[in-house]
Write a protein that holds these residues in place. Structure first.
Motif, PDB file in Angstrom:
ATOM      1  N   ALA A   1      -8.018  12.772  -4.602  1.00  0.00           N
ATOM      2  CA  ALA A   1      -6.655  12.707  -5.105  1.00  0.00           C
ATOM      3  C   ALA A   1      -5.864  11.577  -4.445  1.00  0.00           C
ATOM      4  CB  ALA A   1      -5.958  14.042  -4.896  1.00  0.00           C
ATOM      5  N   ALA A   2      -6.104  11.343  -3.161  1.00  0.00           N
ATOM      6  CA  ALA A   2      -5.375  10.284  -2.454  1.00  0.00           C
ATOM      7  C   ALA A   2      -5.749   8.904  -2.998  1.00  0.00           C
ATOM      8  CB  ALA A   2      -5.648  10.357  -0.951  1.00  0.00           C
ATOM      9  N   VAL A   6      -3.307   6.060  -4.980  1.00  0.00           N
ATOM     10  CA  VAL A   6      -3.203   4.637  -4.613  1.00  0.00           C
ATOM     11  C   VAL A   6      -3.475   3.766  -5.840  1.00  0.00           C
ATOM     12  CG1 VAL A   6      -4.274   2.784  -3.263  1.00  0.00           C
ATOM     13  CG2 VAL A   6      -3.708   4.966  -2.174  1.00  0.00           C
ATOM     14  N   TYR A   7      -4.511   4.114  -6.606  1.00  0.00           N
ATOM     15  CA  TYR A   7      -4.803   3.310  -7.791  1.00  0.00           C
ATOM     16  C   TYR A   7      -3.646   3.364  -8.790  1.00  0.00           C
ATOM     17  CZ  TYR A   7      -6.683   1.051 -11.773  1.00  0.00           C
ATOM     18  OH  TYR A   7      -6.812   0.174 -12.807  1.00  0.00           O
ATOM     19  N   ARG A  29       0.671  -5.961  -2.284  1.00  0.00           N
ATOM     20  CA  ARG A  29      -0.216  -6.365  -1.183  1.00  0.00           C
ATOM     21  C   ARG A  29      -0.517  -5.191  -0.252  1.00  0.00           C
ATOM     22  NH1 ARG A  29       3.292 -10.824  -0.606  1.00  0.00           N
ATOM     23  NH2 ARG A  29       2.526 -12.620  -1.745  1.00  0.00           N
ATOM     24  N   LEU A  30       0.439  -4.274  -0.084  1.00  0.00           N
ATOM     25  CA  LEU A  30       0.242  -3.115   0.793  1.00  0.00           C
ATOM     26  C   LEU A  30      -0.851  -2.180   0.276  1.00  0.00           C
ATOM     27  CD1 LEU A  30       3.928  -2.119   1.647  1.00  0.00           C
ATOM     28  CD2 LEU A  30       2.220  -3.114   3.192  1.00  0.00           C
ATOM     29  N   GLY A 113      -6.491   4.889   8.065  1.00  0.00           N
ATOM     30  CA  GLY A 113      -6.362   6.220   7.509  1.00  0.00           C
ATOM     31  C   GLY A 113      -5.810   6.304   6.094  1.00  0.00           C
ATOM     32  N   VAL A 114      -5.532   5.154   5.468  1.00  0.00           N
ATOM     33  CA  VAL A 114      -4.937   5.122   4.130  1.00  0.00           C
ATOM     34  C   VAL A 114      -5.880   4.384   3.184  1.00  0.00           C
ATOM     35  CG1 VAL A 114      -2.958   4.323   2.781  1.00  0.00           C
ATOM     36  CG2 VAL A 114      -2.618   5.105   5.127  1.00  0.00           C
ATOM     37  N   PHE A 115      -6.106   4.948   1.991  1.00  0.00           N
ATOM     38  CA  PHE A 115      -6.940   4.250   1.013  1.00  0.00           C
ATOM     39  C   PHE A 115      -6.240   2.983   0.528  1.00  0.00           C
ATOM     40  CE2 PHE A 115      -9.224   8.323   0.224  1.00  0.00           C
ATOM     41  CZ  PHE A 115     -10.505   7.835   0.433  1.00  0.00           C
TER      42      PHE A 115
END
Length: 128
Positions: A1-2, A6-7, A29-30, A113-115
């Motif tokens: 889900a995460a 992001v996508y 960019r982030l 820790g972030v996709f």
């Protein structure tokens, strides 16, 4: 889900840039990592320099977990399909046809820790 979240955020930012013809923004960019950073910036620069913009709605038909073989450096794959057939493309204000329907994959990896999106692939198709 995460990763899907992001996508979806990337898709929203990408559509804004398609419509405006602007260069890659700090917001988009982030959401990027690795080879995708330079590739995306080059793609948006080409679009900007060619005066390409779009008017209409791009639909995200689906984004879902994928069994696709991971690209080097990626940790998760998503199946995606974007329907741009309702978008009229312009080059320096002159009509240039409609955008396409593209089905492919988004490959993501975790950074701190972030996709983030590592790479994309896709092909033009008749429908999602």
């Amino acid at each position: 889900a995460a990763a899907e979240k992001v996508y979806r955020a990337f898709f929203d930012e990408d559509v804004k840039l398609l419509k405006s013809g602007e260069l890659a923004t700090p917001e988009v960019r982030l959401l990027l990592a690795g080879p995708m950073i330079d590739q995306y910036e080059m793609d948006k620069k080409r679009q900007h320099d060619a005066g390409v913009t779009g008017v209409g709605e791009v639909k995200l038909a689906y984004v879902r977990p994928s069994a696709a073989t991971l690209k080097d450096g990626s940790q998760i794959a998503l199946d995606v399909c974007k329907d741009g057939s309702g978008v009229a493309a312009y080059r320096d204000g002159v009509p240039a046809g409609n955008a396409s329907i593209v089905r492919g994959h988004a490959f993501l990896t975790r950074v701190d820790g972030v996709f983030k999106i590592w790479s994309l692939d896709g092909e033009v198709v008749g429908s999602c």
